[in-house]
Design a protein around this motif. Structure first.
Motif, PDB file in Angstrom:
ATOM      1  N   HIS A 171       0.848  -1.197   0.000  1.00  0.00           N
ATOM      2  CA  HIS A 171       0.000   0.000   0.000  1.00  0.00           C
ATOM      3  C   HIS A 171       0.882   1.245   0.000  1.00  0.00           C
ATOM      4  O   HIS A 171       2.097   1.156   0.246  1.00  0.00           O
ATOM      5  N   SER A 173       0.672   3.611   2.076  1.00  0.00           N
ATOM      6  CA  SER A 173       0.833   4.159   3.436  1.00  0.00           C
ATOM      7  C   SER A 173       2.310   4.205   3.842  1.00  0.00           C
ATOM      8  O   SER A 173       2.688   4.980   4.724  1.00  0.00           O
ATOM      9  N   GLN A 176       3.730   7.663   3.733  1.00  0.00           N
ATOM     10  CA  GLN A 176       3.442   8.499   4.924  1.00  0.00           C
ATOM     11  C   GLN A 176       4.618   8.454   5.884  1.00  0.00           C
ATOM     12  O   GLN A 176       5.069   9.470   6.386  1.00  0.00           O
ATOM     13  N   ARG A 197       0.018  -6.811  -4.586  1.00  0.00           N
ATOM     14  CA  ARG A 197      -0.478  -7.835  -3.650  1.00  0.00           C
ATOM     15  C   ARG A 197      -0.554  -9.159  -4.369  1.00  0.00           C
ATOM     16  O   ARG A 197      -0.910  -9.224  -5.550  1.00  0.00           O
ATOM     17  N   GLN A 211      -2.785   3.318  -5.911  1.00  0.00           N
ATOM     18  CA  GLN A 211      -3.474   4.006  -4.816  1.00  0.00           C
ATOM     19  C   GLN A 211      -3.066   5.468  -4.759  1.00  0.00           C
ATOM     20  O   GLN A 211      -2.008   5.845  -5.291  1.00  0.00           O
ATOM     21  N   GLU A 213      -2.603   8.002  -1.578  1.00  0.00           N
ATOM     22  CA  GLU A 213      -2.622   8.146  -0.127  1.00  0.00           C
ATOM     23  C   GLU A 213      -2.729   9.626   0.200  1.00  0.00           C
ATOM     24  O   GLU A 213      -2.197  10.464  -0.535  1.00  0.00           O
ATOM     25  N   PHE A 251      -8.006  -0.197  10.681  1.00  0.00           N
ATOM     26  CA  PHE A 251      -6.670  -0.258  10.079  1.00  0.00           C
ATOM     27  C   PHE A 251      -5.684  -0.115  11.228  1.00  0.00           C
ATOM     28  O   PHE A 251      -5.937   0.670  12.163  1.00  0.00           O
ATOM     29  N   PHE A 253      -3.015   1.430  11.469  1.00  0.00           N
ATOM     30  CA  PHE A 253      -2.326   2.731  11.528  1.00  0.00           C
ATOM     31  C   PHE A 253      -3.251   3.920  11.732  1.00  0.00           C
ATOM     32  O   PHE A 253      -2.799   5.059  11.754  1.00  0.00           O
ATOM     33  N   THR A 254      -4.564   3.671  11.839  1.00  0.00           N
ATOM     34  CA  THR A 254      -5.482   4.785  12.137  1.00  0.00           C
ATOM     35  C   THR A 254      -6.410   4.391  13.281  1.00  0.00           C
ATOM     36  O   THR A 254      -6.774   3.227  13.426  1.00  0.00           O
ATOM     37  N   GLY A 285     -10.507   4.047   2.358  1.00  0.00           N
ATOM     38  CA  GLY A 285     -10.315   3.815   3.785  1.00  0.00           C
ATOM     39  C   GLY A 285      -9.660   5.060   4.373  1.00  0.00           C
ATOM     40  O   GLY A 285      -8.897   5.749   3.701  1.00  0.00           O
ATOM     41  N   CYS A 286      -9.970   5.350   5.643  1.00  0.00           N
ATOM     42  CA  CYS A 286      -9.413   6.575   6.227  1.00  0.00           C
ATOM     43  C   CYS A 286      -9.436   6.488   7.752  1.00  0.00           C
ATOM     44  O   CYS A 286      -9.935   5.516   8.323  1.00  0.00           O
ATOM     45  N   GLY A 287      -8.923   7.514   8.391  1.00  0.00           N
ATOM     46  CA  GLY A 287      -8.972   7.551   9.849  1.00  0.00           C
ATOM     47  C   GLY A 287      -7.999   8.572  10.404  1.00  0.00           C
ATOM     48  O   GLY A 287      -7.282   9.246   9.645  1.00  0.00           O
ATOM     49  N   ALA A 308      -5.494  10.455   7.752  1.00  0.00           N
ATOM     50  CA  ALA A 308      -4.925   9.813   6.560  1.00  0.00           C
ATOM     51  C   ALA A 308      -6.061   9.124   5.820  1.00  0.00           C
ATOM     52  O   ALA A 308      -7.090   8.776   6.407  1.00  0.00           O
ATOM     53  N   PHE A 309      -5.864   8.984   4.541  1.00  0.00           N
ATOM     54  CA  PHE A 309      -6.831   8.213   3.756  1.00  0.00           C
ATOM     55  C   PHE A 309      -6.099   7.549   2.599  1.00  0.00           C
ATOM     56  O   PHE A 309      -4.995   7.957   2.227  1.00  0.00           O
ATOM     57  N   GLY A 310      -6.699   6.505   2.065  1.00  0.00           N
ATOM     58  CA  GLY A 310      -6.085   5.820   0.939  1.00  0.00           C
ATOM     59  C   GLY A 310      -7.168   5.283   0.029  1.00  0.00           C
ATOM     60  O   GLY A 310      -8.149   4.694   0.487  1.00  0.00           O
TER      61      GLY A 310
HETATM   62  N1  PHE Z   1      -3.551   1.557   3.288  1.00  0.00           N
HETATM   63  C1  PHE Z   1      -4.956   1.218   3.337  1.00  0.00           C
HETATM   64  C2  PHE Z   1      -5.237   0.140   2.309  1.00  0.00           C
HETATM   65  O1  PHE Z   1      -4.383  -0.170   1.530  1.00  0.00           O
HETATM   66  C3  PHE Z   1      -5.829   2.419   3.055  1.00  0.00           C
HETATM   67  C4  PHE Z   1      -5.757   3.478   4.110  1.00  0.00           C
HETATM   68  C5  PHE Z   1      -4.831   4.505   4.016  1.00  0.00           C
HETATM   69  C6  PHE Z   1      -6.612   3.441   5.215  1.00  0.00           C
HETATM   70  C7  PHE Z   1      -4.776   5.495   4.991  1.00  0.00           C
HETATM   71  C8  PHE Z   1      -6.556   4.410   6.171  1.00  0.00           C
HETATM   72  C9  PHE Z   1      -5.649   5.430   6.071  1.00  0.00           C
HETATM   73  O2  PHE Z   1      -6.310  -0.440   2.293  1.00  0.00           O
END
Ligand code: PHE
Length: 345
Positions: A171, A173, A176, A197, A211, A213, A251, A253-254, A285-287, A308-310
């Motif tokens: 990902h 992330s 970040q 993946r 993605q 981010e 997640f 990380f959030t 996805g986020c948080g 953060a979001f992705g």
């Molecule tokens: N890295 C997560 C994914 O690959 C997405 C994500 C990024 C979620 C940042 C929350 C914050 O699914």
């Protein structure tokens, strides 16, 4: 007499009207080859008196020039009408064949669009490596040691090494972490890139995808900022009136984490195949950045907070263009690719 002969042949040449290639060739054989008339007149010229030479030298040279010019003219004229020239050099009177212009890949178009929207909000673009170590892809992001995402089934490992395996990033992330390690808050960046993946390739899954981010870290950043930013983004990308909803999620990380859905772009929320009748489709996805992640990057989590979001670019693109098979993005079939915007640079 030489002079009379020149006169006579000059007349003949002036009246020469070829009807075919054979006529032109006959002209050449008669006048211009080494045993032809031009040569023979020059031979005869050698035998005349000095006075005559003075007069005839010029006349003879002009005659020679006339014969050569007439031959060339006839050659061009004849070739054009017979189509010979067409075969040798192409028909210069036909309109040119246009060069086909390429078009941007749909994923590039959508990535560009996403980037432009966030740039207007003051986000900078940042990128990181596709080959990552365990620390940036997992550990610093608060993945517990036995987390299933670290599994061989998901991750393409490149090299096993004690405590810090090398793998293809799963990902964006990881970027970040690289950003936060390298600088000081505030951070406001989006990070587009390819991720990998270990999945069987089908219409709905691929072993690589893309993605974007997003990361915003500063003092007093709240979940309300996250919601407002993403709400604005969706209005810009899918049009005013697109609804959003946040569902609690997880997640590493959030904390808290959420998944964001938008009202279905096809049926506008009434229910269709794409949204499986629910009226909603998930897009990211986020948080709030987990304090552990901030601390792992030497950022004071008491002073700073962030969101953060992705999102998957393929997913966003599928919704925008109603593309149902992910494999189309990597097959390079020009029948598919040429349907998208052509950009003249
Ligand atoms: N890295 C997560 C994914 O690959 C997405 C994500 C990024 C979620 C940042 C929350 C914050 O699914």
């Amino acid at each position: 007499m030489l002079q009379d002969k020149i006169k006579q042949y000059t007349q003949e040449i002036e009246q020469f009207a070829p009807g075919s290639a054979a006529d032109v060739e006959a002209f050449r054989l008669k006048f211009l080859v080494s045993k032809g008339i031009v040569k023979s007149l020059f031979e005869e010229f050698k035998t005349v008196s000095v006075e005559e030479k003075r007069v005839l030298g010029k006349v003879l040279n002009e005659f020679k020039q006339l014969a050569e010019d007439r031959f060339q003219e006839a050659q061009v004229e004849f070739q054009q009408s017979s189509g010979d020239l067409e075969r040798k050099e192409g028909d210069l009177t036909l309109p040119g064949e246009g060069i086909e212009l390429g078009s941007r890949h749909p994923l590039s178009l959508v990535r560009k669009e996403i980037v432009e929207i966030f740039k207007k909000l003051g986000f900078v673009v940042s990128e990181g490596p596709e080959i990552e170590d365990d620390w940036h892809n997992f550990s610093a992001l608060n993945f517990p040691p036995e987390h299933p995402a670290r599994d061989m089934q998901d991750t393409f490992f490149i090299k096993k090494q004690e405590g810090n395996d090398i793998a293809l990033r799963t990902h964006t992330s990881s970027v970040q972490v690289r950003m936060m390690e390298m600088g000081k808050p505030p951070f406001r960046a989006i990070m587009p890139g390819r991720v990998y993946r270990n999945e069987a390739i089908s219409s709905r899954a691929h072993c690589f995808f893309h993605q974007v981010e997003g990361l915003y870290v500063d003092e007093n950043v709240s979940f309300a900022d996250l919601k407002q930013t993403l709400f604005h983004f969706v209005q810009e990308l899918y049009g005013e009136g697109t609804k959003v909803r946040f569902r609690p999620s997880y997640f590493p990380f959030t904390e808290p984490s959420a998944e964001m859905d938008i009202s279905c772009t096809i049926c506008k929320g009434t229910g269709c195949n794409l949204c499986k009748g629910s009226g909603w489709v998930e897009i990211l996805g986020c948080g709030m950045v987990d304090p552990n992640v901030l601390e792992n990057c030497s950022i004071d989590s008491k002073k700073y907070s962030g969101f953060a979001f992705g999102m998957g670019i393929e997913r966003v693109t599928n919704l925008k263009y109603e593309i149902k098979d992910l494999r189309l993005f990597s097959e390079n079939d020009t029948r598919f690719l040429s349907q998208f915007e052509t950009e003249i640079i």
